[in-house]
Design a protein around this motif. Structure first.
Motif: not given
Length: 468
Positions: A454-468
């Motif tokens: 959808t292109g919608a923003v669902v979250a934002s947070f401080t930090g990098h190297a996001a993994a799942w």
């Protein structure tokens, strides 16, 4: 006069022993026959009504983390062969179906979406005994997305490895802290973390609650890990190692099961491979590496099969999320390379904003679908606009555009199931500690998560190297 029960027992009492036992046997036989008849009637009725669903089993964590997972539907009787046309999945997902005895197994070809209710309906299911159709239906919910990320410490404080639910405003859990966290790989119950002091790396295996930490072996001598990779399904780590005083980076593997012995990845000539770039193949015990001579090959992490060359490329741009192919480029053209056959197919990238952009890193989310960072010329080439686009070889759709001119894209990643895009941004004025060996980023880096569909923003947070 009607005889009473007392009279009947009295009548039995008038019989001799043999007659009394014979009458009791007849009563017992009659009772057994009656019960058998009742069971038979119920059994016949059950079969006449067609199969019924008695149980459904699926691993709601594995279906979002790995492809090829199964939903098993258990019927109350053996069922006839089920064709794919009889199965409907909502939301839609590619699948295969198998039938064995009283089980209908629906195997999902790809990873499913996080936090989603799926309904699977199998129509026209009949017993092997009688062609009376029935419908088997079940609904299950996949696990919500959980993200890991690194937050660099300010003013000399330790870096922190955090975990949090992506949606719903869940609390951020600080799993582990240490100076100079370089990279990490998360598994089901633990996370492998690389730290270093600028000259020597340390590789630790930390429990997912942060309570226990184990130091893992590394190659002999002083050196630095320059890249870390793993696949949760194989529980094998891979890393590139630069010995002190050397410019070469050698590729090693470390299985987390068994003896945990570090072993070099060997070339066809039996020598340790010096690599320019590499990536683990999702869901398989293999990786794809570009050697120093630009030869790209598939390497078996178990060491039982020899390397399999794929060709010579100036750039290895990544392994597809489904593990079926890679994207690699020559000086003139980017290709999709099938890992099973080695077939090379040119990729017809689409125009962006009506022009031809400069193309950067990409992730192949499907056979002909890519998420890519591009730089679009502006002001007659005097400046550039950095974007993240979704390209299906027909058109390019913008997924992310920085909020302002001072915001820069530092990197991005895509969730293993292709559902979410995580984009790292920072202000051009933020300072960066370039002494970090792996992925130095500005102090104030923020990660924005976008739904790819959808292109919608669902979250934002401080930090990098996001993994799942």
């Amino acid at each position: 006069m009607t005889p009473t029960s007392t009279d009947l027992w009295a009548a039995d009492g008038d019989l001799d022993e043999a007659d009394r036992h014979a009458r009791q046997r007849r009563r017992f036989v009659a009772l057994v026959v009656a019960l058998a008849l009742v069971c038979t009637v119920f059994g016949v009725l059950t079969h006449l009504q067609g199969p019924k669903l008695t149980d459904a089993q699926v691993d709601t964590t594995a279906v979002v983390g790995r492809s090829g997972q199964q939903l098993r539907l258990f019927a109350n009787q053996p069922v006839a062969h089920v064709d794919p046309e009889q199965v409907t999945i909502s939301p839609a997902a590619d699948f295969r179906v198998q039938t064995s005895g009283d089980v209908v197994a629906v195997e999902f070809a790809d990873r499913l979406r996080y936090g989603t209710d799926y309904t699977v309906t199998v129509q026209g299911v009949s017993s092997v005994y009688q062609a009376r159709d029935a419908t088997l239906r079940t609904t299950f919910s996949t696990d919500p997305a959980v993200t890991w990320r690194v937050v660099h410490g300010a003013e000399g404080t330790d870096d922190v490895l955090e975990r949090a639910s992506l949606l719903g405003g869940g609390d951020r859990t600080a799993v582990w802290s240490a100076p100079r966290i370089q990279a990490f790989e998360a598994f089901d119950t633990a996370v492998a973390v690389v730290t270093d002091d600028g000259e020597q790396s340390t590789l630790s295996l930390v429990s997912d609650d942060g309570v226990a930490a184990e130091t893992l072996p590394l190659p002999d001598g002083t050196g630095l890990i320059t890249q870390l990779g793993a696949d949760a399904a194989t529980t094998t780590l891979a890393f590139s190692w630069r010995p002190q005083g050397s410019e070469q980076e050698l590729l090693y593997t470390l299985p987390l099961q068994g003896q945990r012995a570090v072993a070099p990845v060997l070339s066809l000539s039996g020598q340790p491979v010096s690599v320019l770039d590499w990536a683990v193949v999702p869901g398989q015990a293999s990786l794809v590496a570009q050697a120093g001579d630009e030869q790209v090959a598939v390497y078996d992490l178990t060491g039982t099969a020899p390397p399999r060359p794929l060709g010579t490329f100036v750039a290895l741009q990544g392994v597809s999320l489904d593990g079926r192919g890679i994207v690699a480029a020559t000086a003139l053209q980017a290709f999709r390379v099938d890992l099973a056959t080695g077939e090379q197919t040119p990729i017809p990238f689409s125009a962006v904003d009506g022009g031809t952009p400069y193309r950067g890193d990409l992730v192949a989310v499907a056979a002909t679908e890519y998420v890519q960072q591009v730089a679009v010329p502006a002001d007659g080439g005097a400046s550039f606009t950095n974007l993240i686009v979704f390209d299906d070889e027909q058109e390019a759709r913008v997924l992310f555009r920085p909020a302002g001119e001072s915001s820069q894209i530092e990197g991005f990643s895509v969730s293993p199931n292709g559902q979410y895009l995580a984009v790292e941004t920072a202000s051009a004025d933020d300072s960066t500690d370039y002494s970090y060996t792996i992925d130095p980023v500005p102090q104030g880096t923020t990660t924005t998560v976008v739904d790819v569909e959808t292109g919608a923003v669902v979250a934002s947070f401080t930090g990098h190297a996001a993994a799942w």
